[in-house]
Each structure stands twice: as C-alpha cells, then as structure tokens.
Design an enzyme around this catalytic site. Structure first.
Site, mmCIF file in Angstrom:
data_model
loop_
_atom_site.group_PDB
_atom_site.id
_atom_site.type_symbol
_atom_site.label_atom_id
_atom_site.label_comp_id
_atom_site.label_asym_id
_atom_site.label_seq_id
_atom_site.Cartn_x
_atom_site.Cartn_y
_atom_site.Cartn_z
ATOM 1 N N VAL A 3 0.840 -1.206 0.000
ATOM 2 C CA VAL A 3 0.000 0.000 0.000
ATOM 3 C C VAL A 3 0.872 1.252 0.000
ATOM 4 O O VAL A 3 0.643 2.184 -0.775
ATOM 5 C CB VAL A 3 -0.958 0.001 1.200
ATOM 6 N N ASP A 4 1.881 1.273 0.855
ATOM 7 C CA ASP A 4 2.792 2.418 0.875
ATOM 8 C C ASP A 4 3.496 2.581 -0.464
ATOM 9 O O ASP A 4 3.598 3.691 -1.001
ATOM 10 C CB ASP A 4 3.843 2.244 1.976
ATOM 11 N N LEU A 5 4.023 1.481 -0.999
ATOM 12 C CA LEU A 5 4.761 1.556 -2.252
ATOM 13 C C LEU A 5 3.847 1.957 -3.401
ATOM 14 O O LEU A 5 4.206 2.807 -4.235
ATOM 15 C CB LEU A 5 5.428 0.210 -2.539
#
Length: 403
Positions: free
Chosen positions: A173-175
């Site tokens: 999700v962050d990436l």
C-alpha cells in the site's frame, strides 16, 4: 557528482520533501532517481524509519536507506517559526512540495495550501499523502500500510484458503501510493505547462489500496460475491499457482489454451490438454484441484530451476520460486542493473529505463542533518544566521548531533 549537477528526465525540478516513513519518501526517491533535486527536511529527531531495524549500517537502517537515496537531508524543527521560514524560502524556487503530516498540521503552522501557499506560490504542486484523505468518515485519521490492508479487504484475500487473513509481506500500500503520487505529480506538472498554475494533490493510502484490489473488486462488483482466499492460486485463471516439483517449487502462470497445450506437451502428456475437465480456462478454474494433482504427478520428474527456464524459452510463463537473496543474486537481476551500489550503500536499481535520459544513483542515503548547512544556504541564509539557528536548536547538523 553534485545533486544540482545531474541529468535525467526531471533535471531542473526542485522538490521539497517533508514526508516520513515510506509512501512519501518512496515517491520522492523515484523523482530523485530521475534527476529531480530533492531536499528532504526531517524533524530534529529524524524520520522514525531511521530506527526501524536491524539491520543497520553506518548508523542508517536498511528501511530508511531503501527510500531516501539521491536526496539532500536537513534536520529542521518546523514547530518553530524560524524553521517554517526555511521552508518558505526553499519554496521560492521549488516546483513540488510533498508531505504526509496529519490533516490540519500545515494549516496550524500557517503553511496551509488553500489559506497561504496557493496565493504565495501559485505554480507550486502541493502533494499531500495521507492515510484516508482529509475528509469522510475516516478523514484525517492516521493510517499505516497494514491498517489500510486490513480495512480495505486486502488482508482478507491474502493467505491460504484454510487459514486466516495475512498481511502482504511487502508494504504494497505504501509503495503503490508512492507510485500513484509520482503519477499525480507528473500529471500536475504537465497540466501546469498549459495553465501556468499548480494545484493540490490528495493521495491517500486507502484510495490507492482500493484501486489496486484487482481483480477481486471487479469480481465482487460484477458477481456480488465476496472473494475468498485462494492461496497462491489466481481466482480467475488456472493453472496459475505454485506447484511442487521433484526439487523446489515452480509457479505456472498459464493464461490461455495454447500455453496450456504447450505445457502439457513439454511435461510429456499432451493428451491432458484434451481432457474435458481442462478444455478451457473456465473448465480449469472449476476443476483446479484435480488439475493440480495431475500436474504435480508430472512435475515430480523435474527440477524447478531447470524446468522454469525450459518453459520460459518455449513461451510458457513459469518461474522457480526463489527467496529474496537468490533473486538479488540472479544473473538477470545483475544484467538489468537492479542492484546498485555506491560507497557503502547497496540498493535496488531503477526499474524505469529511459533510453536518452536515464535515471541514476548519485548519492547514498544521508545521515540526519548531513546537508543542513547547504540546505540553509539554498534557503538564502547567511553563515551567521545558520550558526544562530543551530545554536537555538532549530536546525540540527550531523556532526553536532549527540551520539
């Protein structure tokens, strides 16, 4: 090579990076890899990921190092008006501001986009990365990768059918949000060429995660049925799963009937492709467990490494299941320059290969406050002013940070 003497598709672009942890820093690292001048301002205590380890090397965590190369790094206390003035000065020559403070923080500091920055810097691209966006039932609340994986349904579709929900092993999700932020910034820069104006970009982990729920979201919206965990298997394709061989695991990603027929031929049982249980992809999905039994009975005579190469060369998507260390040492990884090193730093390479303006890795991740003096100079401060800010604790420099 100095950071302000670089080539690359984004050379000449200045980015002020106030972000921490992963989504924002990963975004700005991509921009930096392609030539943007990225000035990262961290709080006096540093980006919290500096302490996310082990492993550590030269005082830097691997986690921090993986998202913060090619940047100048200063440590500035934005809670102090003198610190915020440094930001204003840097924005005079900046194109992009990226931050992931909680909603309302920039406004409380007198740096809100709508209230202050839009009028003062009309060409500025202002990218706000948040957990859930600024508005809505969850608007303004803190969000981390795993929390959003849970709330978005991502964990519910990951894991074995007979097990519980499992967090994705990488912070997808962050990436993914970092990459969406890159896309948003580039879109806004293109639009600015037409209008001459910047704009505010609202990029949230939650929105990005929902958008990446493919094909499960599409399946649910069409069928009304809640997806179930399928382990390594694909919900819409078969054979698309990990299978045991005589030595090691192999993943088969067979997407059409021609590939399936070729697979059966290469495994020594071409008649399997004519079996009515497996005649079409739809048949194979319905009968995936029977197909897995048939395939593993054939695969036991093979080794995963050698077989995957044979299948790939014959046009059948397949890959031996490697661990991370083996993948990083693989000949193709080296050929594609997907592991890079500079000084005492090693990191993953640049996946976007531009023929005329390639990206580059120019500097290793920096110690906290390593470039504070140089950043202050870029903000137009004199040496005497810089010394006073350091004495006052507004600016931290690495050689003056307590051990």
């Amino acid at each position: 090579m100095e950071l302000n003497q670089v080539s690359g598709a984004l050379a000449g672009l200045r980015v002020v990076d106030l972000s921490r942890v992963l989504g924002g820093p990963f975004c700005t690292q991509v921009l930096a890899d392609h030539g943007a001048e990225v000035i990262k301002l961290e709080p006096p205590q540093g980006d919290e990921t500096r302490e996310w380890g082990p492993p550590f090397r030269d005082g830097l965590s691997a986690y921090y190092s993986g998202a913060n190369r090619n940047k100048q790094v200063a440590a500035v206390d934005l809670r102090r008006p003198e610190g915020r003035e440094i930001v204003f000065n840097l924005l005079e020559g900046a194109d992009v501001l990226v931050h992931n403070f909680k909603s309302g923080a920039m406004e409380r500091w007198g740096m809100g986009y709508d209230e202050v920055l839009r009028e003062r810097f009309p060409q500025l691209i202002y990218c706000h990365v948040t957990g859930f966006g600024e508005h809505g039932p969850l608007g303004g609340l803190p969000g981390y990768d795993a929390v959003v994986q849970a709330l978005s349904g991502t964990m519910s579709i990951n894991g074995a059918p007979d097990g519980g929900p499992v967090r994705m092993g990488t912070p997808i999700v962050d990436l993914g949000t970092g990459l969406y932020a890159v896309i948003a910034i580039l879109m806004a820069l293109i639009e600015r060429n037409r209008s001459g104006l910047g704009q505010k970009l609202d990029v949230s982990l939650y929105d990005c995660c929902i958008s990446m729920l493919h094909p499960q979201a599409a399946n649910t919206l069409m069928s009304g049925k809640t997806p179930q965990r399928t382990g390594n298997a694909h919900p819409n394709i078969s054979p698309y799963d990990a299978y045991r061989t005589g030595k090691g695991m192999i993943f088969l990603g067979v997407g059409n009937n021609g590939q399936f027929a070729k697979l059966c031929q290469l495994l020594g049982n071409p008649a399997l492709a004519q079996d009515p249980r497996f005649g079409s992809n739809g048949d194979r999905v319905v009968n995936r467990e029977e197909l897995k039994v048939e395939l593993e009975a054939l695969l036991v005579a093979h080794e995963a490494d050698a077989l995957s190469m044979t299948l790939l060369q014959e046009g059948v998507p397949a890959g031996a299941v490697l661990d991370v260390a083996a993948a990083l040492e693989a000949p193709h990884t080296k050929f594609r320059e997907m592991v890079v090193s500079i000084d005492n730093y090693k990191g993953t390479g640049i996946p976007i290969k531009l023929s005329r303006t390639p990206g580059s890795v120019r500097t290793a991740p920096r110690r906290l406050g390593q470039d504070s003096r140089e950043v202050c100079r870029k903000a137009g401060l004199s040496e005497a002013q810089i010394d006073e800010l350091i004495r006052a604790g507004v600016v931290i420099v690495s050689d003056e940070v307590s051990a």
